[in-house]
Design an enzyme around this catalytic site. Structure first.
Site, short mmCIF file in Angstrom:
data_model
loop_
_atom_site.label_atom_id
_atom_site.label_comp_id
_atom_site.label_asym_id
_atom_site.label_seq_id
_atom_site.Cartn_x
_atom_site.Cartn_y
_atom_site.Cartn_z
N SER A 143 0.86 -1.19 0.00
CA SER A 143 0.00 0.00 0.00
C SER A 143 0.89 1.23 0.00
CB SER A 143 -0.86 -0.01 1.27
OG SER A 143 -1.49 1.24 1.45
N TYR A 156 -1.01 -1.26 10.54
CA TYR A 156 -1.26 -1.45 9.10
C TYR A 156 -0.11 -0.87 8.27
CZ TYR A 156 -3.36 -1.31 4.49
OH TYR A 156 -3.58 -1.48 3.14
N1 LIG Z 1 -8.74 -0.50 -0.84
C1 LIG Z 1 -7.70 0.29 -0.62
O1 LIG Z 1 -7.85 1.54 -0.53
C2 LIG Z 1 -6.32 -0.31 -0.51
C3 LIG Z 1 -5.23 0.58 -0.59
C4 LIG Z 1 -3.94 0.06 -0.50
C5 LIG Z 1 -3.76 -1.29 -0.33
N2 LIG Z 1 -4.82 -2.12 -0.24
C6 LIG Z 1 -4.57 -3.55 -0.05
O2 LIG Z 1 -5.23 -4.28 -1.06
C7 LIG Z 1 -5.43 -5.62 -0.61
C8 LIG Z 1 -6.86 -6.04 -0.93
O3 LIG Z 1 -7.75 -5.27 -0.17
P1 LIG Z 1 -9.11 -4.68 -0.77
O4 LIG Z 1 -8.97 -3.23 -0.84
O5 LIG Z 1 -9.51 -5.41 -1.97
O6 LIG Z 1 -10.09 -4.99 0.47
P2 LIG Z 1 -11.35 -5.94 0.63
O7 LIG Z 1 -12.37 -5.64 -0.40
O8 LIG Z 1 -11.71 -5.84 2.06
O9 LIG Z 1 -10.77 -7.40 0.32
C9 LIG Z 1 -9.95 -8.08 1.26
C10 LIG Z 1 -9.88 -9.53 0.86
O10 LIG Z 1 -9.05 -10.22 1.81
C11 LIG Z 1 -9.75 -11.38 2.28
N3 LIG Z 1 -9.38 -11.66 3.66
C12 LIG Z 1 -9.52 -10.85 4.74
N4 LIG Z 1 -9.11 -11.49 5.84
C13 LIG Z 1 -8.72 -12.73 5.47
C14 LIG Z 1 -8.21 -13.86 6.15
N5 LIG Z 1 -8.03 -13.83 7.48
N6 LIG Z 1 -7.90 -14.97 5.45
C15 LIG Z 1 -8.10 -15.01 4.10
N7 LIG Z 1 -8.57 -13.98 3.40
C16 LIG Z 1 -8.88 -12.85 4.07
C17 LIG Z 1 -11.23 -11.00 2.17
O11 LIG Z 1 -12.05 -12.14 2.00
P3 LIG Z 1 -12.88 -12.90 3.16
O12 LIG Z 1 -13.50 -11.87 4.03
O13 LIG Z 1 -13.85 -13.74 2.38
O14 LIG Z 1 -11.86 -13.74 3.86
C18 LIG Z 1 -11.23 -10.21 0.86
O15 LIG Z 1 -11.32 -11.08 -0.22
C19 LIG Z 1 -5.10 -5.61 0.87
O16 LIG Z 1 -3.83 -6.20 1.07
C20 LIG Z 1 -5.07 -4.14 1.25
O17 LIG Z 1 -4.21 -3.90 2.32
C21 LIG Z 1 -6.11 -1.66 -0.32
#
Ligand SMILES: NC(=O)c1ccc[n+]([C@@H]2O[C@H](COP(=O)([O-])OP(=O)(O)OC[C@H]3O[C@@H](n4cnc5c(N)ncnc54)[C@H](OP(=O)(O)O)[C@@H]3O)[C@@H](O)[C@H]2O)c1
Length: 266
Positions: A143, A156
Protein backbone atom coordinates in the site's frame (compact mmCIF):
# COMPACT_ATOMS: atom_id res chain seq x y z
CA UNK A 1 -6.79 -24.76 -20.10
CA UNK A 2 -4.68 -21.80 -19.11
CA UNK A 3 -4.24 -20.08 -22.46
CA UNK A 4 -3.10 -16.71 -21.11
CA UNK A 5 0.35 -15.37 -20.36
CA UNK A 6 0.03 -17.08 -17.01
CA UNK A 7 -1.27 -20.67 -16.98
CA UNK A 8 -2.69 -20.75 -13.48
CA UNK A 9 -2.79 -18.02 -10.82
CA UNK A 10 -3.41 -18.38 -7.10
CA UNK A 11 -5.09 -15.22 -5.78
CA UNK A 12 -5.64 -14.67 -2.06
CA UNK A 13 -8.46 -12.41 -0.94
CA UNK A 14 -10.32 -13.06 -4.19
CA UNK A 15 -13.81 -12.79 -2.66
CA UNK A 16 -13.93 -8.99 -2.98
CA UNK A 17 -12.16 -5.80 -4.02
CA UNK A 18 -8.73 -5.88 -5.64
CA UNK A 19 -8.39 -9.67 -5.36
CA UNK A 20 -11.68 -10.22 -7.14
CA UNK A 21 -10.59 -7.76 -9.85
CA UNK A 22 -7.33 -9.73 -10.22
CA UNK A 23 -9.29 -12.96 -10.64
CA UNK A 24 -11.59 -11.38 -13.23
CA UNK A 25 -8.76 -9.79 -15.24
CA UNK A 26 -6.70 -12.98 -15.26
CA UNK A 27 -9.71 -15.08 -16.26
CA UNK A 28 -10.34 -12.72 -19.20
CA UNK A 29 -6.75 -13.43 -20.28
CA UNK A 30 -7.44 -17.18 -20.20
CA UNK A 31 -5.61 -17.91 -16.95
CA UNK A 32 -6.92 -20.74 -14.76
CA UNK A 33 -7.37 -19.77 -11.12
CA UNK A 34 -7.05 -20.93 -7.54
CA UNK A 35 -9.04 -18.47 -5.45
CA UNK A 36 -8.57 -18.20 -1.69
CA UNK A 37 -10.52 -16.37 1.03
CA UNK A 38 -12.64 -17.16 4.09
CA UNK A 39 -16.02 -16.66 2.41
CA UNK A 40 -16.40 -19.84 0.37
CA UNK A 41 -19.90 -18.95 -0.83
CA UNK A 42 -18.66 -15.74 -2.46
CA UNK A 43 -15.72 -17.58 -3.98
CA UNK A 44 -18.09 -20.25 -5.31
CA UNK A 45 -20.25 -17.63 -7.04
CA UNK A 46 -17.16 -16.00 -8.55
CA UNK A 47 -15.82 -19.37 -9.72
CA UNK A 48 -19.12 -20.33 -11.39
CA UNK A 49 -19.33 -16.97 -13.18
CA UNK A 50 -15.72 -17.02 -14.41
CA UNK A 51 -15.93 -20.64 -15.53
CA UNK A 52 -19.09 -19.83 -17.46
CA UNK A 53 -18.07 -16.45 -18.91
CA UNK A 54 -14.34 -16.93 -19.51
CA UNK A 55 -14.15 -20.72 -19.88
CA UNK A 56 -11.31 -21.04 -17.37
CA UNK A 57 -10.95 -23.60 -14.58
CA UNK A 58 -11.37 -22.20 -11.07
CA UNK A 59 -10.41 -24.04 -7.88
CA UNK A 60 -11.89 -22.69 -4.63
CA UNK A 61 -10.04 -22.84 -1.32
CA UNK A 62 -11.85 -21.59 1.76
CA UNK A 63 -9.16 -20.62 4.26
CA UNK A 64 -8.50 -18.14 7.04
CA UNK A 65 -4.89 -17.23 6.41
CA UNK A 66 -4.41 -16.13 10.02
CA UNK A 67 -5.05 -19.73 11.14
CA UNK A 68 -1.88 -21.84 11.14
CA UNK A 69 -3.47 -25.00 9.70
CA UNK A 70 -5.29 -23.09 6.94
CA UNK A 71 -2.12 -21.24 5.99
CA UNK A 72 -0.20 -24.53 5.81
CA UNK A 73 -2.90 -25.96 3.51
CA UNK A 74 -2.72 -22.97 1.15
CA UNK A 75 1.09 -23.02 1.26
CA UNK A 76 1.03 -26.69 0.24
CA UNK A 77 -1.24 -25.85 -2.71
CA UNK A 78 1.01 -22.92 -3.67
CA UNK A 79 4.08 -25.17 -3.71
CA UNK A 80 2.36 -28.10 -5.43
CA UNK A 81 3.96 -29.49 -8.57
CA UNK A 82 0.65 -30.93 -9.83
CA UNK A 83 -1.45 -28.31 -11.65
CA UNK A 84 1.18 -25.75 -10.63
CA UNK A 85 0.48 -22.04 -10.17
CA UNK A 86 2.95 -19.96 -12.18
CA UNK A 87 1.51 -16.71 -10.75
CA UNK A 88 0.82 -16.09 -7.06
CA UNK A 89 -0.97 -12.91 -5.98
CA UNK A 90 -0.64 -12.29 -2.25
CA UNK A 91 -3.48 -9.82 -2.01
CA UNK A 92 -5.49 -10.69 1.12
CA UNK A 93 -5.00 -7.92 3.64
CA UNK A 94 -6.62 -6.17 6.54
CA UNK A 95 -6.34 -2.73 8.09
CA UNK A 96 -7.82 -1.70 11.41
CA UNK A 97 -8.19 1.98 12.24
CA UNK A 98 -7.79 3.47 15.68
CA UNK A 99 -5.06 3.94 18.23
CA UNK A 100 -2.75 0.94 18.66
CA UNK A 101 -3.59 0.42 22.33
CA UNK A 102 -7.32 1.03 22.04
CA UNK A 103 -7.82 -1.24 18.99
CA UNK A 104 -6.63 -4.22 21.06
CA UNK A 105 -3.94 -6.83 20.59
CA UNK A 106 -6.24 -9.15 18.61
CA UNK A 107 -6.66 -6.52 15.88
CA UNK A 108 -2.93 -5.84 15.83
CA UNK A 109 -1.99 -9.50 15.59
CA UNK A 110 -4.61 -10.23 12.90
CA UNK A 111 -3.00 -7.57 10.70
CA UNK A 112 0.50 -8.93 11.32
CA UNK A 113 -0.62 -12.53 10.75
CA UNK A 114 -2.42 -11.77 7.48
CA UNK A 115 -0.45 -8.88 5.96
CA UNK A 116 3.01 -10.15 6.94
CA UNK A 117 3.09 -13.75 8.17
CA UNK A 118 0.83 -15.30 5.53
CA UNK A 119 2.40 -13.25 2.73
CA UNK A 120 5.93 -14.32 3.69
CA UNK A 121 4.89 -17.98 4.02
CA UNK A 122 3.14 -18.06 0.64
CA UNK A 123 5.94 -16.16 -1.10
CA UNK A 124 8.36 -18.77 0.20
CA UNK A 125 6.11 -21.62 -0.93
CA UNK A 126 5.78 -20.06 -4.39
CA UNK A 127 9.49 -19.37 -4.82
CA UNK A 128 10.50 -22.84 -3.66
CA UNK A 129 8.52 -24.32 -6.53
CA UNK A 130 9.28 -21.61 -9.10
CA UNK A 131 13.01 -21.90 -8.45
CA UNK A 132 12.76 -25.53 -9.54
CA UNK A 133 10.75 -24.78 -12.68
CA UNK A 134 12.84 -21.67 -13.37
CA UNK A 135 9.88 -19.42 -14.13
CA UNK A 136 6.92 -17.72 -12.54
CA UNK A 137 5.67 -14.49 -11.06
CA UNK A 138 4.65 -13.18 -7.65
CA UNK A 139 2.62 -10.05 -6.96
CA UNK A 140 2.60 -8.93 -3.34
CA UNK A 141 0.06 -6.28 -2.43
CA UNK A 142 1.36 -3.56 -0.15
CA UNK A 143 0.00 0.00 0.00
CA UNK A 144 1.10 3.60 -0.32
CA UNK A 145 0.55 3.51 3.47
CA UNK A 146 3.80 1.53 3.58
CA UNK A 147 5.79 4.62 2.60
CA UNK A 148 5.16 6.51 5.85
CA UNK A 149 4.19 5.98 9.51
CA UNK A 150 0.47 6.32 10.08
CA UNK A 151 -0.96 7.34 13.46
CA UNK A 152 -4.42 5.73 13.63
CA UNK A 153 -3.23 2.88 11.43
CA UNK A 154 0.21 2.23 12.90
CA UNK A 155 0.22 -1.56 12.59
CA UNK A 156 -1.26 -1.45 9.10
CA UNK A 157 1.29 1.00 7.67
CA UNK A 158 4.15 -0.84 9.40
CA UNK A 159 2.96 -4.16 7.96
CA UNK A 160 2.84 -2.66 4.47
CA UNK A 161 6.33 -1.12 4.89
CA UNK A 162 7.50 -4.67 5.65
CA UNK A 163 5.92 -5.91 2.41
CA UNK A 164 7.74 -3.24 0.36
CA UNK A 165 11.19 -3.88 1.84
CA UNK A 166 10.68 -7.65 1.77
CA UNK A 167 9.64 -7.66 -1.88
CA UNK A 168 12.43 -5.37 -3.07
CA UNK A 169 14.99 -7.41 -1.15
CA UNK A 170 13.83 -10.72 -2.60
CA UNK A 171 13.62 -9.20 -6.10
CA UNK A 172 17.27 -8.21 -5.89
CA UNK A 173 18.23 -11.69 -4.65
CA UNK A 174 16.49 -13.17 -7.70
CA UNK A 175 18.25 -10.70 -10.01
CA UNK A 176 21.65 -11.61 -8.52
CA UNK A 177 20.83 -15.30 -9.07
CA UNK A 178 19.96 -14.59 -12.74
CA UNK A 179 16.53 -16.06 -12.03
CA UNK A 180 13.72 -15.60 -14.54
CA UNK A 181 11.22 -15.60 -11.66
CA UNK A 182 9.70 -12.15 -11.16
CA UNK A 183 8.41 -10.53 -8.01
CA UNK A 184 6.61 -7.20 -7.98
CA UNK A 185 5.24 -5.24 -5.03
CA UNK A 186 2.00 -3.37 -5.69
CA UNK A 187 1.32 -0.22 -3.65
CA UNK A 188 -2.21 1.03 -4.35
CA UNK A 189 -3.51 4.28 -2.91
CA UNK A 190 -7.18 4.79 -2.07
CA UNK A 191 -9.12 2.12 -3.98
CA UNK A 192 -12.89 1.59 -3.99
CA UNK A 193 -13.34 -1.77 -2.23
CA UNK A 194 -14.70 -3.08 1.07
CA UNK A 195 -11.37 -2.34 2.78
CA UNK A 196 -12.21 1.00 4.43
CA UNK A 197 -15.62 -0.14 5.74
CA UNK A 198 -14.21 -3.40 7.11
CA UNK A 199 -11.41 -1.61 8.96
CA UNK A 200 -13.47 1.30 10.23
CA UNK A 201 -11.45 3.91 8.30
CA UNK A 202 -13.26 7.21 7.94
CA UNK A 203 -12.89 8.44 4.37
CA UNK A 204 -15.21 11.47 4.43
CA UNK A 205 -13.42 14.40 2.90
CA UNK A 206 -11.00 12.43 0.73
CA UNK A 207 -11.36 14.04 -2.72
CA UNK A 208 -12.73 11.84 -5.49
CA UNK A 209 -9.69 12.31 -7.74
CA UNK A 210 -7.54 10.44 -5.19
CA UNK A 211 -9.59 7.25 -5.63
CA UNK A 212 -9.00 4.43 -8.09
CA UNK A 213 -11.25 1.61 -9.22
CA UNK A 214 -9.77 -1.82 -8.51
CA UNK A 215 -9.69 -2.67 -12.25
CA UNK A 216 -7.19 0.12 -12.97
CA UNK A 217 -4.95 -0.93 -10.09
CA UNK A 218 -4.97 -4.53 -11.32
CA UNK A 219 -4.24 -3.57 -14.92
CA UNK A 220 -1.20 -1.52 -13.86
CA UNK A 221 0.03 -4.30 -11.58
CA UNK A 222 -0.14 -7.01 -14.24
CA UNK A 223 1.62 -4.73 -16.73
CA UNK A 224 4.34 -3.92 -14.19
CA UNK A 225 4.95 -7.59 -13.43
CA UNK A 226 4.91 -8.45 -17.12
CA UNK A 227 7.53 -5.82 -17.91
CA UNK A 228 9.82 -6.84 -15.07
CA UNK A 229 9.22 -3.91 -12.72
CA UNK A 230 9.72 -4.71 -9.03
CA UNK A 231 7.55 -1.90 -7.63
CA UNK A 232 4.21 -0.62 -8.92
CA UNK A 233 2.53 2.50 -7.52
CA UNK A 234 -0.60 3.15 -9.60
CA UNK A 235 -1.52 6.81 -10.17
CA UNK A 236 0.64 9.90 -10.61
CA UNK A 237 -0.60 11.40 -7.32
CA UNK A 238 0.43 8.27 -5.44
CA UNK A 239 3.86 8.19 -7.10
CA UNK A 240 4.45 11.87 -6.24
CA UNK A 241 3.38 11.17 -2.65
CA UNK A 242 5.69 8.17 -2.39
CA UNK A 243 8.65 10.17 -3.75
CA UNK A 244 7.90 13.16 -1.53
CA UNK A 245 7.81 10.87 1.50
CA UNK A 246 11.47 10.01 0.92
CA UNK A 247 12.48 13.66 1.29
CA UNK A 248 10.73 14.18 4.64
CA UNK A 249 12.03 12.77 7.97
CA UNK A 250 9.79 10.04 9.36
CA UNK A 251 9.20 11.95 12.58
CA UNK A 252 7.80 14.83 10.51
CA UNK A 253 5.82 12.44 8.29
CA UNK A 254 4.02 11.05 11.35
CA UNK A 255 2.93 14.56 12.38
CA UNK A 256 1.81 15.42 8.85
CA UNK A 257 -0.21 12.22 8.45
CA UNK A 258 -1.90 12.75 11.82
CA UNK A 259 -2.90 16.25 10.71
CA UNK A 260 -4.15 15.09 7.32
CA UNK A 261 -6.19 12.28 8.90
CA UNK A 262 -7.94 14.83 11.13
CA UNK A 263 -8.73 16.80 7.97
CA UNK A 264 -10.34 13.78 6.29
CA UNK A 265 -12.67 13.29 9.25
CA UNK A 266 -13.77 16.94 9.28
N1 LIG B 1 -8.74 -0.50 -0.84
C1 LIG B 1 -7.70 0.29 -0.62
O1 LIG B 1 -7.85 1.54 -0.53
C2 LIG B 1 -6.32 -0.31 -0.51
C3 LIG B 1 -5.23 0.58 -0.59
C4 LIG B 1 -3.94 0.06 -0.50
C5 LIG B 1 -3.76 -1.29 -0.33
N2 LIG B 1 -4.82 -2.12 -0.24
C6 LIG B 1 -4.57 -3.55 -0.05
O2 LIG B 1 -5.23 -4.28 -1.06
C7 LIG B 1 -5.43 -5.62 -0.61
C8 LIG B 1 -6.86 -6.04 -0.93
O3 LIG B 1 -7.75 -5.27 -0.17
P1 LIG B 1 -9.11 -4.68 -0.77
O4 LIG B 1 -8.97 -3.23 -0.84
O5 LIG B 1 -9.51 -5.41 -1.97
O6 LIG B 1 -10.09 -4.99 0.47
P2 LIG B 1 -11.35 -5.94 0.63
O7 LIG B 1 -12.37 -5.64 -0.40
O8 LIG B 1 -11.71 -5.84 2.06
O9 LIG B 1 -10.77 -7.40 0.32
C9 LIG B 1 -9.95 -8.08 1.26
C10 LIG B 1 -9.88 -9.53 0.86
O10 LIG B 1 -9.05 -10.22 1.81
C11 LIG B 1 -9.75 -11.38 2.28
N3 LIG B 1 -9.38 -11.66 3.66
C12 LIG B 1 -9.52 -10.85 4.74
N4 LIG B 1 -9.11 -11.49 5.84
C13 LIG B 1 -8.72 -12.73 5.47
C14 LIG B 1 -8.21 -13.86 6.15
N5 LIG B 1 -8.03 -13.83 7.48
N6 LIG B 1 -7.90 -14.97 5.45
C15 LIG B 1 -8.10 -15.01 4.10
N7 LIG B 1 -8.57 -13.98 3.40
C16 LIG B 1 -8.88 -12.85 4.07
C17 LIG B 1 -11.23 -11.00 2.17
O11 LIG B 1 -12.05 -12.14 2.00
P3 LIG B 1 -12.88 -12.90 3.16
O12 LIG B 1 -13.50 -11.87 4.03
O13 LIG B 1 -13.85 -13.74 2.38
O14 LIG B 1 -11.86 -13.74 3.86
C18 LIG B 1 -11.23 -10.21 0.86
O15 LIG B 1 -11.32 -11.08 -0.22
C19 LIG B 1 -5.10 -5.61 0.87
O16 LIG B 1 -3.83 -6.20 1.07
C20 LIG B 1 -5.07 -4.14 1.25
O17 LIG B 1 -4.21 -3.90 2.32
C21 LIG B 1 -6.11 -1.66 -0.32
Amino acid sequence: MGTGKWSRALVTGASSGIGKAFAEALARQGTDLVVVARDEARLGELAARLEHDAGVGVEVIGADLTVVEDLARVAARTAAGTDPCDLVVNNAGLGVSGSFVDAGHEAAMAQVDLNVRALVRLTHAALSRMRTSGEGGILNVSSTAGFFPSPGGAVYSASKAFVINFGLGVAEELRMQDSAVRICTLCPGFTRTEFQARGGFVTDGIPGFLWHDADIVVREALTALGTGRTLCVPGVHNRVGAMAAQAVPRTVQARLIAGMSRGFRA
